[in-house]
Design a protein around this motif. Structure first.
Motif, mmCIF file in Angstrom:
data_model
loop_
_atom_site.group_PDB
_atom_site.id
_atom_site.type_symbol
_atom_site.label_atom_id
_atom_site.label_comp_id
_atom_site.label_asym_id
_atom_site.label_seq_id
_atom_site.Cartn_x
_atom_site.Cartn_y
_atom_site.Cartn_z
ATOM 1 N N VAL A 58 39.645 23.445 43.067
ATOM 2 C CA VAL A 58 40.520 23.873 44.165
ATOM 3 C C VAL A 58 40.513 25.398 44.249
ATOM 4 C CG1 VAL A 58 42.011 21.854 43.980
ATOM 5 C CG2 VAL A 58 42.554 23.902 42.643
ATOM 6 N N LEU A 59 41.033 25.910 45.363
ATOM 7 C CA LEU A 59 41.166 27.354 45.522
ATOM 8 C C LEU A 59 42.595 27.764 45.225
ATOM 9 C CD1 LEU A 59 39.089 28.021 48.781
ATOM 10 C CD2 LEU A 59 38.493 28.711 46.463
ATOM 11 N N LEU A 60 42.761 28.664 44.269
ATOM 12 C CA LEU A 60 44.067 29.227 43.954
ATOM 13 C C LEU A 60 43.984 30.727 44.137
ATOM 14 C CD1 LEU A 60 45.064 27.281 40.702
ATOM 15 C CD2 LEU A 60 45.810 26.840 43.047
ATOM 16 N N ASN A 61 44.819 31.264 45.014
ATOM 17 C CA ASN A 61 44.810 32.701 45.289
ATOM 18 C C ASN A 61 43.415 33.165 45.730
ATOM 19 O OD1 ASN A 61 46.027 35.201 45.567
ATOM 20 N ND2 ASN A 61 45.793 35.754 43.408
ATOM 21 N N GLY A 62 42.724 32.292 46.479
ATOM 22 C CA GLY A 62 41.415 32.638 47.027
ATOM 23 C C GLY A 62 40.257 32.505 46.056
ATOM 24 N N MET A 63 40.516 31.998 44.847
ATOM 25 C CA MET A 63 39.466 31.884 43.832
ATOM 26 C C MET A 63 39.364 30.441 43.349
ATOM 27 S SD MET A 63 40.397 35.297 41.641
ATOM 28 C CE MET A 63 42.128 34.837 41.546
ATOM 29 N N ALA A 64 38.152 30.045 42.952
ATOM 30 C CA ALA A 64 37.937 28.688 42.457
ATOM 31 C C ALA A 64 38.663 28.481 41.135
ATOM 32 C CB ALA A 64 36.451 28.420 42.284
ATOM 33 N N SER A 65 39.340 27.357 41.036
ATOM 34 C CA SER A 65 39.973 26.946 39.783
ATOM 35 C C SER A 65 39.451 25.555 39.455
ATOM 36 C CB SER A 65 41.496 26.916 39.931
ATOM 37 O OG SER A 65 42.103 26.412 38.758
ATOM 38 N N GLY A 66 38.724 25.445 38.370
ATOM 39 C CA GLY A 66 38.084 24.187 38.045
ATOM 40 C C GLY A 66 36.765 24.027 38.782
ATOM 41 N N CYS A 67 36.029 22.994 38.439
ATOM 42 C CA CYS A 67 34.672 22.803 38.959
ATOM 43 C C CYS A 67 34.672 22.275 40.388
ATOM 44 C CB CYS A 67 33.915 21.833 38.056
ATOM 45 S SG CYS A 67 32.246 21.498 38.642
ATOM 46 N N PRO A 68 34.091 22.999 41.350
ATOM 47 C CA PRO A 68 34.007 22.501 42.724
ATOM 48 C C PRO A 68 33.210 21.209 42.857
ATOM 49 C CG PRO A 68 33.693 24.870 42.692
ATOM 50 C CD PRO A 68 33.682 24.419 41.257
ATOM 51 N N LEU A 69 32.321 20.925 41.891
ATOM 52 C CA LEU A 69 31.570 19.669 41.920
ATOM 53 C C LEU A 69 32.364 18.503 41.338
ATOM 54 C CD1 LEU A 69 28.067 20.998 40.815
ATOM 55 C CD2 LEU A 69 28.519 19.754 42.935
ATOM 56 N N HIS A 70 33.544 18.802 40.801
ATOM 57 C CA HIS A 70 34.403 17.793 40.162
ATOM 58 C C HIS A 70 33.666 17.072 39.029
ATOM 59 C CE1 HIS A 70 37.028 18.701 43.464
ATOM 60 N NE2 HIS A 70 36.190 18.192 44.344
ATOM 61 N N ASN A 71 32.910 17.832 38.246
ATOM 62 C CA ASN A 71 32.210 17.257 37.099
ATOM 63 C C ASN A 71 33.189 16.564 36.151
ATOM 64 O OD1 ASN A 71 29.580 17.978 37.756
ATOM 65 N ND2 ASN A 71 29.716 19.970 36.749
#
Length: 493
Positions: A58-71
């Protein structure tokens, strides 16, 4: 999870790299092989955290948090701990088509969101992923994917991470996929935008050969919009997926920007890699930093890559200018709480090498370029700068303010602009009359990916702007799903 008490028993052990003194002499990969027992104990550190933020994406404060591929990270951590490597590979590739790329060049937002990282050191997710996929290749588990043909033909424009991902998934469900690439080699950013030290091109070629064996066609040296019209693809194919990236480099609007020796960083890196692959740099068809005083304007991964490349050429000196302040050495919980991406100082491989060679970090913070000065032959010889501080203006926005008396002149023979990208090039969007967003990206909703033109889809940096390779791969996957739905009414992707 791994071992129930593993996070208490084992400390984080980072992957080993060749020493800076050794690696600056060649263009080979930095990483060294790891003991399987070390990987096992690192997998054991994955704890039963209840909610695995590591695969949130997910995006938190405009930055990726966790894997965008949902590995499915906790699952393959546990399998590695138990020695079930082939099953770990199967779990990894349920969500990730190209772990050999992400494990090398992704900044690992998964580790930034690791629950263990809240109070301790996060799990070495990135290096475990690397070991899984490299073992899979070594054992022969990675094979071409073929499916029953649907008879549908799809054109993918661009062979970077989003284009490769879209092609991979569309081919896997039986569509006939043709990828168009304007360069002489496929791979896009991964081939010509990232140096060999971070991503050896044999790794990219290895995957491309598998894709070709799966039935995907690659048409090289063909620029859509120039060598072949975009409309012709729309007319000939059942669907078109635009994955041409955000390749319009951001320039520097100062006096002297047109001088000889001022180059975009992306051009510097591209011609270096091409010459390296073509002739091991023997053809001289690259921008050499040998014996030169190099100034890199801009930070980030591209700036680091320019530092490392310049050092390997044998530069006289190298400095990086960053207009932003130096990040803190540790996460500031009040303004940057977990599980946001930790905004803290990172000494990357290029800086490590510069420190080893010159005795100091090449980065200079809170500095703005005022002008570039040349000699009588129109060649760059100096960069004039001023220090700045960030203050709030009358609207409450933070703006740079020059520090009086802080002017400085830097000797320079080569200036590289590593200031990011403004968006996609205009040729294809203008020809097809595609709608653009406020940042000039091709307009298409996330998880829909269809443009305002019938049967034309877009994904990756061309849609979202300059971003992480892992986002590009995920967008390619999801765009493939939407194309499959469009053509077949439903999708198994």
């Amino acid at each position: 999870m791994g071992k129930a008490t593993g996070f208490l028993e084992y400390e984080r052990i980072n992957p080993k790299k060749r020493s800076p003194e050794e690696r600056i002499k060649d263009w080979n990969e930095l990483r060294l092989p790891r003991d399987p027992e070390v990987i096992k104990t690192q997998g054991a550190r994955c704890m039963d955290c209840g909610v695995p933020f590591c695969h949130g994406g997910v995006l938190l404060n405009g930055m990726a948090s966790g894997c965008p591929l949902h590995n499915l990270i906790p699952e393959w951590n546990e399998l590695v701990y138990k020695g079930q490597w082939e099953e770990a590979y199967r779990r990894l590739t349920r969500t990730s088509p190209f772990p050999e790329f992400t494990s090398r060049v992704c900044p690992a937002p998964c580790e930034g969101a690791c629950t263990e990282g809240y109070i301790m050191e996060s799990v070495t997710i990135n290096s475990i992923e690397y070991e899984i996929i490299e073992k899979a290749f070594a054992e022969g588990w990675v094979a071409p994917k073929k499916a029953k043909a649907t008879g549908k033909k799809i054109a993918v424009v661009g062979s970077g991470p989003s284009g490769m991902s879209a092609a991979y998934y569309l081919n896997a469900v039986g569509h006939d996929v043709t990828v168009y690439e304007r360069n002489d080699r496929a791979g896009g950013l991964m081939m010509y935008g990232i140096p060999n030290m971070k991503l050896e091109k044999r790794v990219v070629e290895r995957r491309l050969e598998l894709m070709k064996a799966s039935g995907i066609q690659f048409v090289l040296n063909t620029e859509v919009g120039k060598d072949i019209s975009a409309q012709e693809l729309v007319d000939r194919f059942d669907a078109v997926v635009l994955c041409a990236g955000a390749t319009k480099a951001r320039g520097l609007e100062v006096e002297g920007k047109e001088l000889k020796g001022v180059h975009f960083a992306v051009d510097f890196l591209k011609v270096n890699t091409k010459s390296l692959l073509d002739s091991d740099l023997k053809d001289g068809n690259y921008i050499s930093a040998k014996g030169k005083n190099v100034i890199i304007i801009g930070g980030g991964d591209t700036g680091t890559d320019c530092v490392a490349t310049s050092i390997r050429h044998g530069c006289q000196s190298v400095y990086q200018f960053e207009i932003m302040p130096e990040p803190p050495k540790k996460r500031i919980e009040e303004s940057n709480p977990w599980p946001e991406w930790p905004m803290k100082l990172k000494v990357d491989y290029g800086q490590e090498e510069a420190i080893s060679l010159y005795g100091k970090d090449p980065r200079n913070y809170l500095i703005s370029t005022k002008k570039i000065v040349g000699n009588e032959n129109g060649e760059v010889k100096e960069v004039h700068t001023v220090e700045i501080t960030w203050v709030k203006n009358s609207s409450g926005r933070m703006v740079p303010q020059e520090v009086s008396g802080s002017e400085k002149v830097w000797k320079a023979d080569l200036v590289l602009l590593a200031m990011g990208f403004l968006g996609p090039e205009d040729m294809i969007p203008n020809e097809l009359k595609l709608e653009r967003d406020s940042r000039s990206n091709v307009k298409a909703e996330y998880e829909v990916f269809e443009t305002n033109v019938e049967k034309v889809f877009t994904a990756g940096d061309m849609r979202r702007g300059q971003s992480l390779i892992v986002w590009a791969i995920q967008e390619g996957k999801l765009a493939a799903r939407e194309v499959d739905k469009y053509l077949m009414g439903k999708s198994a992707i």
